[in-house]
Each structure stands twice: as structure tokens, then as C-alpha cells.
Design an enzyme around this catalytic site. Sequence first.
Site, short mmCIF file in Angstrom:
data_model
loop_
_atom_site.label_atom_id
_atom_site.label_comp_id
_atom_site.label_asym_id
_atom_site.label_seq_id
_atom_site.Cartn_x
_atom_site.Cartn_y
_atom_site.Cartn_z
N ILE A 20 -8.98 -7.51 -14.02
CA ILE A 20 -10.34 -6.99 -13.92
C ILE A 20 -11.17 -7.65 -15.03
O ILE A 20 -10.72 -7.74 -16.18
CB ILE A 20 -10.34 -5.45 -14.09
CG1 ILE A 20 -9.44 -4.79 -13.02
CG2 ILE A 20 -11.75 -4.89 -14.05
CD1 ILE A 20 -9.91 -4.93 -11.59
N LYS A 59 -15.41 -14.71 -10.97
CA LYS A 59 -14.99 -13.30 -10.96
C LYS A 59 -16.22 -12.41 -11.14
O LYS A 59 -16.37 -11.38 -10.47
CB LYS A 59 -13.99 -13.08 -12.10
CG LYS A 59 -13.28 -11.74 -12.07
CD LYS A 59 -12.41 -11.52 -13.28
CE LYS A 59 -11.16 -12.35 -13.28
NZ LYS A 59 -10.07 -11.76 -12.50
N GLY A 88 0.78 -1.23 0.00
CA GLY A 88 0.00 0.00 0.00
C GLY A 88 0.81 1.28 0.00
O GLY A 88 0.32 2.33 0.40
N HIS A 102 2.05 0.26 -13.30
CA HIS A 102 2.82 -0.96 -13.54
C HIS A 102 4.32 -0.61 -13.51
O HIS A 102 4.73 0.37 -14.13
CB HIS A 102 2.43 -1.57 -14.89
CG HIS A 102 3.12 -2.87 -15.15
ND1 HIS A 102 2.71 -4.05 -14.56
CD2 HIS A 102 4.21 -3.16 -15.90
CE1 HIS A 102 3.53 -5.03 -14.96
NE2 HIS A 102 4.43 -4.51 -15.78
N ASN A 120 1.70 2.96 -2.60
CA ASN A 120 1.05 3.87 -3.56
C ASN A 120 -0.25 4.43 -2.99
O ASN A 120 -0.57 5.60 -3.20
CB ASN A 120 0.79 3.17 -4.90
CG ASN A 120 2.05 3.13 -5.75
OD1 ASN A 120 2.44 4.13 -6.34
ND2 ASN A 120 2.71 1.98 -5.77
N MET A 150 -3.45 -7.35 -7.59
CA MET A 150 -2.84 -8.42 -8.36
C MET A 150 -3.86 -9.38 -8.99
O MET A 150 -3.64 -10.57 -9.05
CB MET A 150 -1.85 -9.19 -7.46
CG MET A 150 -0.67 -8.33 -7.05
SD MET A 150 0.17 -7.60 -8.50
CE MET A 150 1.51 -6.72 -7.72
N ARG A 151 -4.96 -8.82 -9.48
CA ARG A 151 -5.97 -9.62 -10.16
C ARG A 151 -6.41 -8.93 -11.42
O ARG A 151 -6.52 -7.70 -11.43
CB ARG A 151 -7.22 -9.74 -9.28
CG ARG A 151 -7.23 -10.92 -8.47
CD ARG A 151 -8.29 -10.96 -7.44
NE ARG A 151 -7.73 -11.73 -6.36
CZ ARG A 151 -7.59 -13.04 -6.41
NH1 ARG A 151 -8.06 -13.74 -7.41
NH2 ARG A 151 -7.01 -13.67 -5.42
C1 GAR Z 1 3.80 -1.28 -7.27
O1 GAR Z 1 5.18 -1.20 -7.56
C2 GAR Z 1 3.00 -1.44 -8.54
O2 GAR Z 1 3.58 -0.81 -9.65
C3 GAR Z 1 3.01 -2.94 -8.71
O3 GAR Z 1 2.85 -3.43 -7.41
C4 GAR Z 1 3.50 -2.56 -6.49
C5 GAR Z 1 2.57 -2.30 -5.31
O4 GAR Z 1 3.26 -1.63 -4.31
N1 GAR Z 1 1.96 -3.37 -9.57
C6 GAR Z 1 2.05 -4.41 -10.41
O5 GAR Z 1 3.04 -5.09 -10.50
C7 GAR Z 1 0.80 -4.64 -11.25
N2 GAR Z 1 1.05 -5.63 -12.25
P1 GAR Z 1 2.47 -0.93 -3.12
O6 GAR Z 1 1.51 -1.96 -2.53
O7 GAR Z 1 3.53 -0.55 -2.13
O8 GAR Z 1 1.74 0.26 -3.67
#
Ligand code: GAR
Length: 193
Positions: free
Chosen positions: A94, A66, A13, A110, A15, A91-92
Site C-alpha cells: 500500500i 501506484k 478469498g 500475514h 479469508n 499481494m501489493r
Molecule cells: C492468507 O494465508 C494470508 O495470510 C496471506 O495470503 C493468504 C490469502 O489466502 N497473505 C500474505 O501472505 C500477505 N503477505 P485467501 O485468499 O484464501 O484468503
Amino acid sequence: MGMKLAVFASGTGSNFDAIMKAVKNGTLEADVSLLVCDKIEASVVKKAQQHLIDTVVFNPKCYESKAAYEEVLLKDLQSRGIDYVILAGFMRLIGPTLLEAYEHRIVNIHPSLLPAFPGKDAIGQALEKNVKVTGVTVHFVDNGMDTGPIIDQEAVRVEEGDTREAVQKKIQQVEHKLYPRVIQSLPVKEESL
Ligand code: GAR
């Protein structure tokens, strides 16, 4: 107050935190109305509680499909008047239920310069290929895996001897600035003006 967001996340989390900070310091004019998480033990759930954000945690295994869990989520999003779904480490994939209802209103971040290294472990894939430049992409979500229209990207250099952790740290620093900025730039629906 700006647009209403639902953040979907599965992990740490960071981001989500960056988005909340940007809302609090006024650089992102939005209301984070909801955090949706598919893992009860994910740290993002605690972060949402600290920020006093309503949270929906669901276990996909408790649903037949889903489509079944997305129907439930969609009703919640619509009843709250959510304008955009913000995927932040969700990580799923949509499915059509949410995609059709929120066309061009689901955004993902990404950790690579798409179309390079889609899917899982984008940083590991980049290191495997010995790239000198990787980066971050923010894009609209479509029915492919990290294939939707790109909104913005930023490059990150990989230096000789960089560990995986070092690259991940550089990528996350970029993500935490780029994502709130891109969200702020999204078009606001006319009805909510
Ligand atoms: C982030 O680096 C995001 O870009 C990546 O997961 C991480 C989550 O970090 N997303 C993917 O790989 C999507 N395919 P966070 O939970 O600290 O925000």
C-alpha cells in the site's frame, strides 16, 4: 450495523469468505461494502459476486503509478464512507496515498509470527528454517513490508513430517477465526456511533 469495511484481496478469498460468514452469523458487526481486487481471474471475485458484494477489479498496469490507481480507489472508499481497509491476501504494498488517508485504518493478515518471515511465501520461509512453531499475525499497515503495529497473533505448531499443504491448512484454520475476531475488536470511529 457497525463499521463499513472494504476488503482488498488478490487470490482465493478464503479469508474474505470467513469474514462474510462472521458478518452473516452476527459475530462480526460490520458491513462489507466493497471488494477490491487487482486480478480479474482471482477466485475471490466470484466469491464476492456470490455474496452480492460490490466489486472493483483494477489492473495496475493500466495506471501510470501506484499513486494514480490509489487516488481512484481512495475516492471510491471515501464516497462509500469506508471505515477500515481489510487486506486479505492482497499481494501489493500500500502506498502513501492510501496510507495517509487511512492511517491506522488499514489492517493486514500475514501467515507467520511477525517479525519472522515477512514478505512473500511466509510458510515456505518457515519450513525452510525448520521452525517448530509458526503462526498468524494481524497488524496495522505502515509503509514497510509487514512491519506495522501488531494487533494480535496466534501460534501454529509444525509437526515432524508436516507437508507445506498441512501447515497451510492449519494456518488458514487459525486465520479464519482470528481475523473476524480482530476486526470486531477494532475501535469504531466516533462519527459512526
Ligand atoms: C492468507 O494465508 C494470508 O495470510 C496471506 O495470503 C493468504 C490469502 O489466502 N497473505 C500474505 O501472505 C500477505 N503477505 P485467501 O485468499 O484464501 O484468503
